[in-house]
Design a protein around this motif. Sequence first.
Motif, PDB file in Angstrom:
ATOM      1  N   VAL A   1       0.808  -1.219   0.000  1.00  0.00           N
ATOM      2  CA  VAL A   1       0.000   0.000   0.000  1.00  0.00           C
ATOM      3  C   VAL A   1       0.841   1.268   0.000  1.00  0.00           C
ATOM      4  O   VAL A   1       0.377   2.326  -0.432  1.00  0.00           O
ATOM      5  N   LEU A   2       2.063   1.194   0.482  1.00  0.00           N
ATOM      6  CA  LEU A   2       2.957   2.342   0.503  1.00  0.00           C
ATOM      7  C   LEU A   2       4.222   2.025  -0.287  1.00  0.00           C
ATOM      8  O   LEU A   2       4.737   0.897  -0.221  1.00  0.00           O
ATOM      9  N   ALA A   3       4.727   2.997  -1.018  1.00  0.00           N
ATOM     10  CA  ALA A   3       6.003   2.877  -1.710  1.00  0.00           C
ATOM     11  C   ALA A   3       6.978   3.842  -1.044  1.00  0.00           C
ATOM     12  O   ALA A   3       6.868   5.061  -1.205  1.00  0.00           O
ATOM     13  N   ASP A   4       7.902   3.311  -0.278  1.00  0.00           N
ATOM     14  CA  ASP A   4       8.835   4.115   0.510  1.00  0.00           C
ATOM     15  C   ASP A   4      10.094   4.384  -0.319  1.00  0.00           C
ATOM     16  O   ASP A   4      10.871   3.478  -0.608  1.00  0.00           O
ATOM     17  N   HIS A   5      10.280   5.640  -0.715  1.00  0.00           N
ATOM     18  CA  HIS A   5      11.423   6.015  -1.544  1.00  0.00           C
ATOM     19  C   HIS A   5      12.533   6.692  -0.734  1.00  0.00           C
ATOM     20  O   HIS A   5      13.505   7.182  -1.321  1.00  0.00           O
ATOM     21  N   ARG A   6      12.392   6.706   0.580  1.00  0.00           N
ATOM     22  CA  ARG A   6      13.443   7.316   1.398  1.00  0.00           C
ATOM     23  C   ARG A   6      14.757   6.547   1.228  1.00  0.00           C
ATOM     24  O   ARG A   6      14.773   5.321   1.218  1.00  0.00           O
ATOM     25  N   GLY A   7      15.834   7.295   1.088  1.00  0.00           N
ATOM     26  CA  GLY A   7      17.131   6.678   0.870  1.00  0.00           C
ATOM     27  C   GLY A   7      17.507   6.573  -0.594  1.00  0.00           C
ATOM     28  O   GLY A   7      18.679   6.337  -0.918  1.00  0.00           O
ATOM     29  N   GLU A   8      16.520   6.713  -1.495  1.00  0.00           N
ATOM     30  CA  GLU A   8      16.817   6.743  -2.919  1.00  0.00           C
ATOM     31  C   GLU A   8      17.233   8.165  -3.310  1.00  0.00           C
ATOM     32  O   GLU A   8      17.228   9.079  -2.482  1.00  0.00           O
TER      33      GLU A   8
ATOM     34  N   ILE B   1       7.216   9.125   0.731  1.00  0.00           N
ATOM     35  CA  ILE B   1       6.504   7.847   0.833  1.00  0.00           C
ATOM     36  C   ILE B   1       5.196   8.018   0.063  1.00  0.00           C
ATOM     37  O   ILE B   1       4.365   8.849   0.410  1.00  0.00           O
ATOM     38  N   VAL B   2       5.020   7.243  -0.983  1.00  0.00           N
ATOM     39  CA  VAL B   2       3.865   7.391  -1.869  1.00  0.00           C
ATOM     40  C   VAL B   2       2.739   6.464  -1.419  1.00  0.00           C
ATOM     41  O   VAL B   2       2.968   5.284  -1.118  1.00  0.00           O
ATOM     42  N   ALA B   3       1.521   7.000  -1.361  1.00  0.00           N
ATOM     43  CA  ALA B   3       0.337   6.192  -1.032  1.00  0.00           C
ATOM     44  C   ALA B   3      -0.058   5.410  -2.288  1.00  0.00           C
ATOM     45  O   ALA B   3      -0.996   5.764  -3.015  1.00  0.00           O
ATOM     46  N   LEU B   4       0.655   4.325  -2.540  1.00  0.00           N
ATOM     47  CA  LEU B   4       0.533   3.590  -3.788  1.00  0.00           C
ATOM     48  C   LEU B   4      -0.875   3.031  -4.001  1.00  0.00           C
ATOM     49  O   LEU B   4      -1.433   3.119  -5.094  1.00  0.00           O
ATOM     50  N   ALA B   5      -1.452   2.452  -2.957  1.00  0.00           N
ATOM     51  CA  ALA B   5      -2.794   1.872  -3.094  1.00  0.00           C
ATOM     52  C   ALA B   5      -3.829   2.938  -3.397  1.00  0.00           C
ATOM     53  O   ALA B   5      -4.775   2.701  -4.167  1.00  0.00           O
ATOM     54  N   ASP B   6      -3.680   4.117  -2.820  1.00  0.00           N
ATOM     55  CA  ASP B   6      -4.610   5.212  -3.120  1.00  0.00           C
ATOM     56  C   ASP B   6      -4.491   5.650  -4.577  1.00  0.00           C
ATOM     57  O   ASP B   6      -5.498   5.970  -5.226  1.00  0.00           O
ATOM     58  N   GLU B   7      -3.265   5.678  -5.097  1.00  0.00           N
ATOM     59  CA  GLU B   7      -3.087   6.093  -6.487  1.00  0.00           C
ATOM     60  C   GLU B   7      -3.699   5.070  -7.449  1.00  0.00           C
ATOM     61  O   GLU B   7      -4.291   5.445  -8.465  1.00  0.00           O
ATOM     62  N   ILE B   8      -3.578   3.792  -7.132  1.00  0.00           N
ATOM     63  CA  ILE B   8      -4.210   2.763  -7.964  1.00  0.00           C
ATOM     64  C   ILE B   8      -5.727   2.897  -7.896  1.00  0.00           C
ATOM     65  O   ILE B   8      -6.425   2.785  -8.914  1.00  0.00           O
ATOM     66  N   ALA B   9      -6.248   3.148  -6.692  1.00  0.00           N
ATOM     67  CA  ALA B   9      -7.690   3.316  -6.527  1.00  0.00           C
ATOM     68  C   ALA B   9      -8.199   4.487  -7.361  1.00  0.00           C
ATOM     69  O   ALA B   9      -9.245   4.398  -8.022  1.00  0.00           O
ATOM     70  N   ALA B  10      -7.474   5.596  -7.339  1.00  0.00           N
ATOM     71  CA  ALA B  10      -7.897   6.779  -8.091  1.00  0.00           C
ATOM     72  C   ALA B  10      -7.826   6.526  -9.595  1.00  0.00           C
ATOM     73  O   ALA B  10      -8.695   6.972 -10.354  1.00  0.00           O
ATOM     74  N   ALA B  11      -6.792   5.806 -10.038  1.00  0.00           N
ATOM     75  CA  ALA B  11      -6.680   5.495 -11.463  1.00  0.00           C
ATOM     76  C   ALA B  11      -7.866   4.647 -11.921  1.00  0.00           C
ATOM     77  O   ALA B  11      -8.453   4.889 -12.975  1.00  0.00           O
ATOM     78  N   ALA B  12      -8.226   3.647 -11.121  1.00  0.00           N
ATOM     79  CA  ALA B  12      -9.357   2.785 -11.487  1.00  0.00           C
ATOM     80  C   ALA B  12     -10.660   3.561 -11.538  1.00  0.00           C
ATOM     81  O   ALA B  12     -11.531   3.279 -12.371  1.00  0.00           O
ATOM     82  N   ASP B  13     -10.794   4.562 -10.672  1.00  0.00           N
ATOM     83  CA  ASP B  13     -12.055   5.310 -10.612  1.00  0.00           C
ATOM     84  C   ASP B  13     -12.276   6.172 -11.841  1.00  0.00           C
ATOM     85  O   ASP B  13     -13.403   6.600 -12.098  1.00  0.00           O
ATOM     86  N   LEU B  14     -11.237   6.417 -12.622  1.00  0.00           N
ATOM     87  CA  LEU B  14     -11.431   7.151 -13.865  1.00  0.00           C
ATOM     88  C   LEU B  14     -12.375   6.401 -14.799  1.00  0.00           C
ATOM     89  O   LEU B  14     -13.070   7.000 -15.621  1.00  0.00           O
ATOM     90  N   LEU B  15     -12.425   5.075 -14.670  1.00  0.00           N
ATOM     91  CA  LEU B  15     -13.368   4.285 -15.454  1.00  0.00           C
ATOM     92  C   LEU B  15     -14.557   3.827 -14.625  1.00  0.00           C
ATOM     93  O   LEU B  15     -15.666   3.707 -15.141  1.00  0.00           O
ATOM     94  N   LYS B  16     -14.332   3.527 -13.346  1.00  0.00           N
ATOM     95  CA  LYS B  16     -15.450   3.080 -12.501  1.00  0.00           C
ATOM     96  C   LYS B  16     -16.433   4.223 -12.307  1.00  0.00           C
ATOM     97  O   LYS B  16     -17.565   4.169 -12.744  1.00  0.00           O
TER      98      LYS B  16
END
Length: 261
Positions: free
Chosen positions: A172-179, A191-206
């Motif tokens: 659900v989270l993509a932690d980019h700290r240290g990169e 730290i990216v809220a990865l699951a939220d971004e996938i949910a929002a992308a899907a809602d463009l069609l849902k």
Amino acid sequence: MSALQVLAPDGVPTLTSGVDVAAVIVPFLANLAWPDGSVGVRADDVVVISSKIVSKAEGRLARASEREPTINAESVRVVATRGYDDDRPPLRIVENRQGVVMAAAGVDASNTYPGTILLLPEDPDASARRIRRGLAARLGGVRPGVILTDSAGRPWRAGVTDFALGAAGIRVLADHRGEVDNAGRPLESTIVALADEIAAAADLLKGPTGGRPVAVVRGVADAVTHDDGPGARGLNRTGPEDLFALGTREAWELGRVRPLP
């Protein structure tokens, strides 16, 4: 080159209490036709499902006349309220029993039966895990990731967006700290809220009005895990991590805010 693809099947029926969500949606998933000629879902896909159809299947309904006591029962903390303002109705933002801060504890009258209101699933992460098991059992062992979504507003931003209410088999989270970024500078807090971004992308069609409560997202294989994982509840920022839990006056008196220099 990388690509993100989203498909949302038409025709998913209205669910009723006691219906097996996985059993209902599998035929629609199995017949998805992708641009590359493949059909169905893969283990590295993410099945994104509106929590409303899960709530219906779990019998999480109440009478519309019981809206206020239902919201009270689903709330653990009041965050903000608004009375009648011009022509706008009153608004109550609360932290609900699922740990999410949102309007009316997520109790909603849209896309439900006349005279009823929908509550959120009792345990969205458990619901996502159960649906994932059901999908795997009917898809020959293929275990795509599963996200249950709902929509909510955000402080200081107009409009609502879908977010991950429950998750199984998803990082659900993509932690980019240290990169390092493209300029070579170290990332210290990204730290990216990865699951939220996938949910929002899907809602463009849902969407809330298209009659498509299920979508499949392809192209985020790095987010899908074999194990179910801890779920989406860890995305909720409450308690000591919530810097906006207090009103401005309270925060000032407790020394939580300081004037600009």
